[in-house]
Design a protein around this motif. Structure first.
Motif, PDB file in Angstrom:
ATOM      1  N   VAL A  82     -45.650   7.460  46.544  1.00 23.62           N
ATOM      2  CA  VAL A  82     -46.877   6.660  46.460  1.00 23.62           C
ATOM      3  C   VAL A  82     -46.883   5.570  47.536  1.00 23.62           C
ATOM      4  CG1 VAL A  82     -48.195   5.060  45.025  1.00 23.62           C
ATOM      5  CG2 VAL A  82     -47.204   7.117  44.010  1.00 23.62           C
TER       6      VAL A  82
ATOM      7  N   GLY B 260     -49.372   5.130  50.824  1.00 20.71           N
ATOM      8  CA  GLY B 260     -50.074   3.871  51.059  1.00 20.71           C
ATOM      9  C   GLY B 260     -49.877   3.389  52.489  1.00 20.71           C
TER      10      GLY B 260
ATOM     11  N   LEU C 133     -44.231  13.225  42.882  1.00 15.99           N
ATOM     12  CA  LEU C 133     -45.060  12.025  42.807  1.00 15.99           C
ATOM     13  C   LEU C 133     -44.244  10.888  42.192  1.00 15.99           C
ATOM     14  CD1 LEU C 133     -47.864  10.935  43.418  1.00 15.99           C
ATOM     15  CD2 LEU C 133     -48.542  11.510  41.082  1.00 15.99           C
ATOM     16  N   ASP C 134     -43.310  10.347  42.975  1.00 13.68           N
ATOM     17  CA  ASP C 134     -42.516   9.227  42.523  1.00 13.68           C
ATOM     18  C   ASP C 134     -42.963   7.964  43.251  1.00 13.68           C
ATOM     19  OD1 ASP C 134     -41.597   9.622  45.070  1.00 13.68           O
ATOM     20  OD2 ASP C 134     -39.623  10.350  44.463  1.00 13.68           O
ATOM     21  N   LEU C 135     -42.287   6.863  42.977  1.00 14.78           N
ATOM     22  CA  LEU C 135     -42.676   5.589  43.582  1.00 14.78           C
ATOM     23  C   LEU C 135     -42.598   5.642  45.097  1.00 14.78           C
ATOM     24  CD1 LEU C 135     -43.487   2.628  43.315  1.00 14.78           C
ATOM     25  CD2 LEU C 135     -41.049   2.063  43.025  1.00 14.78           C
TER      26      LEU C 135
END
Length: 290
Positions: free
Chosen positions: A147, A151, A142-144
């Motif tokens: 995410v 999206g 769950l890193d940038l």
């Protein structure tokens, strides 16, 4: 031709699978997400205009309005997708950007009151499991990048769900034209706003921009628009998810990512899910005819 829409969507997924690698190369060579989005959609818009310029004059105000909405959703999709690819691997990016198999049925249920069948929900869940087995070779963190990639999947799911409704009153080709032109213009305005000049182009960069612009964007969205006219948004989400299969295979060949045994198992899961969705559609038709 029977299943015409399905085959067109599958071809779009095959073509789109190669985009992840070309975009990753362009980012590695120093082009920003804004450069990549503007470059690919400028090429796509010019390509579509070259082949369908007579249709531009026939675009109605209604099609401009609805196509612009889809175009804005694509701006959000590709900005998040490309930015996410800067912080994660092509396979993880491909996985999270292809979770629309679950998201599209939920969006159609909430916004259009199209309740999915149990078999469709099961097929969606199997698809996500299959994509996870196939794409996430090093573990999903769950890193940038993760995410942002998820999206992008949400935005693209809305695009597919809304397109099914819009194609009832709009022409497929003209919608594709408006979409691509809107993204090209918006991305250009973003570049002007942030003052980020376009870097010099090498021959390799030009080839990659042409590839993602002509095939992975112009041809891709024409195939999606025309193909989705002949099938449901839910089924479209399932078929387009096979893009992750092609992305993982191409990534293994060209980017050095190894496809493990569980990756092949994931391919079987995804294929089984698509077949399950197809079987449920046939069953529903038979029940209606009965």
């Amino acid at each position: 031709m029977k299943h015409k829409g399905d085959w067109m969507l599958l071809l779009a997924a095959f073509i789109g699978g190669g985009a992840f690698i070309s975009i990753k190369y362009l980012l590695d060579w120093g082009y920003s997400p804004y450069h990549v989005i503007f470059g690919r959609f400028l090429v796509a818009a010019l390509c579509l205009w070259l082949f369908y310029h007579k249709q531009v004059r026939q675009i109605t105000k209604h099609e401009w309005k609805l196509g612009s909405i889809l175009g804005i959703l694509l701006v959000i999709t590709f900005f998040l997708l490309t930015l996410g690819l800067q912080y994660t691997t092509p396979s993880v990016n491909a996985f999270l950007c292809n979770t629309q198999a679950v998201l599209v049925p939920l969006i159609c249920w909430v916004f259009f009151h199209q309740r999915p069948t149990v078999s469709v929900l099961l097929a969606s869940a199997i698809t996500v499991v299959g994509v996870a087995l196939l794409s996430v070779t090093d573990g999903l963190q769950l890193d940038l990048g993760a995410v942002l990639s998820f999206g992008a999947s949400i935005a693209f799911s809305f695009q597919m769900a809304f397109m099914s409704k819009m194609l009832l009153t709009c022409d497929s080709i003209r919608i594709a034209l408006v979409e691509n032109m809107v993204v090209a213009v918006v991305s250009f305005l973003i570049l002007l706003l942030i003052g980020d000049g376009f870097p010099s182009l090498s021959l390799s960069a030009v080839c990659n921009f042409l590839y993602v612009g002509i095939l992975c964007t112009a041809v891709y969205f024409v195939l999606q628009s025309v193909g989705q006219r002949h099938t449901s948004a839910t089924k479209c989400g399932l078929i387009i998810t096979t893009e992750s299969v092609f992305a993982a295979l191409i990534s293994a060949l060209l980017y050095g990512e190894r496809l493990q045994i569980r990756g092949y198992i994931g391919c079987i899961f995804i294929l089984g899910a698509v077949l399950l969705a197809e079987a449920s559609v046939k069953l529903g038709r038979n029940e209606k005819s009965g």
